[in-house]
Design an enzyme around this catalytic site. Structure first.
Site, PDB file in Angstrom:
ATOM      1  N   SER A  54       0.845  -1.195   0.000  1.00  0.00           N
ATOM      2  CA  SER A  54       0.000   0.000   0.000  1.00  0.00           C
ATOM      3  C   SER A  54       0.875   1.238   0.000  1.00  0.00           C
ATOM      4  CB  SER A  54      -0.888   0.013   1.243  1.00  0.00           C
ATOM      5  OG  SER A  54      -1.428   1.315   1.409  1.00  0.00           O
ATOM      6  N   HIS A 112      -1.287  -1.338  -4.216  1.00  0.00           N
ATOM      7  CA  HIS A 112      -2.562  -1.052  -3.550  1.00  0.00           C
ATOM      8  C   HIS A 112      -2.642   0.453  -3.277  1.00  0.00           C
ATOM      9  CE1 HIS A 112      -6.017  -2.235  -0.984  1.00  0.00           C
ATOM     10  NE2 HIS A 112      -5.605  -1.294  -0.148  1.00  0.00           N
ATOM     11  N   ASP A 165      -4.868   3.492  -1.709  1.00  0.00           N
ATOM     12  CA  ASP A 165      -5.918   3.772  -0.723  1.00  0.00           C
ATOM     13  C   ASP A 165      -6.504   5.161  -0.927  1.00  0.00           C
ATOM     14  OD1 ASP A 165      -6.066   1.395   0.950  1.00  0.00           O
ATOM     15  OD2 ASP A 165      -3.997   1.851   1.497  1.00  0.00           O
ATOM     16  N   HIS A 212      -8.489   0.902  -3.783  1.00  0.00           N
ATOM     17  CA  HIS A 212      -9.384   0.645  -2.645  1.00  0.00           C
ATOM     18  C   HIS A 212     -10.088   1.953  -2.316  1.00  0.00           C
ATOM     19  CE1 HIS A 212      -9.559  -0.551   1.939  1.00  0.00           C
ATOM     20  NE2 HIS A 212     -10.754  -0.445   1.402  1.00  0.00           N
ATOM     21  N   MET A 255     -11.200  -6.193   5.753  1.00  0.00           N
ATOM     22  CA  MET A 255     -10.426  -5.225   6.537  1.00  0.00           C
ATOM     23  C   MET A 255     -10.101  -5.821   7.901  1.00  0.00           C
ATOM     24  SD  MET A 255      -9.987  -2.601   4.583  1.00  0.00           S
ATOM     25  CE  MET A 255      -9.032  -1.771   5.849  1.00  0.00           C
ATOM     26  N   ASP A 260      -6.479  -6.694   4.412  1.00  0.00           N
ATOM     27  CA  ASP A 260      -5.959  -5.330   4.432  1.00  0.00           C
ATOM     28  C   ASP A 260      -5.960  -4.775   5.842  1.00  0.00           C
ATOM     29  OD1 ASP A 260      -5.115  -2.819   3.772  1.00  0.00           O
ATOM     30  OD2 ASP A 260      -6.906  -2.269   2.621  1.00  0.00           O
TER      31      ASP A 260
HETATM   32  C1  DX5 Z   1      -6.205   1.252   5.803  1.00  0.00           C
HETATM   33  C2  DX5 Z   1      -5.804   0.951   4.374  1.00  0.00           C
HETATM   34  C3  DX5 Z   1      -4.701  -0.023   4.296  1.00  0.00           C
HETATM   35  C4  DX5 Z   1      -3.426   0.449   4.937  1.00  0.00           C
HETATM   36  C5  DX5 Z   1      -2.680  -0.721   5.422  1.00  0.00           C
HETATM   37  O1  DX5 Z   1      -7.335   2.052   5.789  1.00  0.00           O
HETATM   38  O2  DX5 Z   1      -6.893   0.450   3.637  1.00  0.00           O
HETATM   39  O3  DX5 Z   1      -4.472  -0.401   2.951  1.00  0.00           O
HETATM   40  O4  DX5 Z   1      -2.611   1.169   4.066  1.00  0.00           O
HETATM   41  O5  DX5 Z   1      -1.564  -0.261   6.120  1.00  0.00           O
HETATM   42  P1  DX5 Z   1      -0.781  -1.212   7.122  1.00  0.00           P
HETATM   43  O6  DX5 Z   1      -0.277  -2.373   6.311  1.00  0.00           O
HETATM   44  O7  DX5 Z   1       0.317  -0.338   7.614  1.00  0.00           O
HETATM   45  O8  DX5 Z   1      -1.749  -1.624   8.178  1.00  0.00           O
HETATM   46 ZN    ZN Z   2      -6.459  -0.488   1.600  1.00  0.00          ZN
END
Ligand code: DX5
Ligand code: ZN
Length: 223
Positions: free
Chosen positions: A7, A32, A34, A65, A136, A170
């Protein structure tokens, strides 16, 4: 085979193009992206214009996403920006089925995401419309949060219902939990902080080491 999707929420926001090229060179399978609107989630990131700007740098798969509500007015813009996969949240509006049809009609592969408080049953009626379900494992909005172990049974339930689609995890994913996730039925692991920690575009070797550590942990399942 597990797909690892770093991400860019955890990358240098002033240098997305180079960050994407660096992390792909170090073994990322997908990128990915966000998208947050400050309304559906309590944080704001970027929109379709940023996705279009980074698109030429993504040689793999741009996995977008959407943490936005409403979704439907923006589908065409994200499709035009070059999203390969476009994932909407089940909680983002009353017409999930219509949203997923519209994503497919716009030329993207549809995904549906569920928040930690949403049961897997919420997406069961639309599993035939999607290529991916995103479970999630943190409350969406921020990177670097702690993984919620209690989400793991959802993965197994969704895999039992949908043997042939991607199940993406995620939030809080790293080498320490990758194995349990794949054992439960996941095949796509999003990882932000656990991939980008310790590296930079000028010193990207840590990205590769971090990706390999997650992949090794995840694929030790059958051993
Ligand atoms: C959270 C996002 C994730 C996030 C994950 O709202 O959807 O994609 O970037 O980050 P980490 O891997 O650091 O938890
Ligand atoms: Zn995400």
């Amino acid at each position: 085979m597990v797909t690892i999707a770093p991400s860019i929420l955890a990358a240098d926001f002033a240098n997305f193009g180079a960050e994407i090229e660096a992390v792909e060179a170090q073994g990322a399978d997908w990128i990915h992206v966000d998208v947050m609107d400050g309304h559906f989630v309590p944080n704001i990131t970027f929109g379709p214009q940023m996705c279009a700007a980074i698109r030429p740098h993504v040689k793999t798969v741009m996995d977008v996403h959407l943490m936005i509500a409403p979704v439907d007015p923006y589908i065409e813009a994200f499709a035009a920006a070059g999203a390969d996969i476009l994932t909407a949240h089940a909680e983002a509006g009353p017409h999930l089925h219509r949203t997923l049809q519209a994503i497919r009609a716009a030329g993207c592969r549809p995904g549906v995401a569920i928040n930690p408080g949403t049961p897997p049953d919420a997406v069961r009626p639309v599993l035939d419309l999607v290529d991916l379900v995103c479970v999630m494992t943190v409350n969406p909005g921020f990177g670097g949060q702690g993984f919620l172990d209690s989400m793991i049974p959802k993965i197994a339930q969704l895999r039992a219902w949908a043997p042939d689609i991607h199940i993406e995890i995620d939030g809080g994913v790293g080498a320490g939990n990758a194995r349990r996730l794949v054992e439960a039925g996941a095949d796509v692991l999003v990882a932000g902080s656990s991939v980008f920690k310790g590296g930079s575009v000028t010193d990207p070797a840590a990205y590769g080491a971090n990706i390999r550590a997650i992949r090794t942990a995840a694929t030790s399942v059958a051993a």
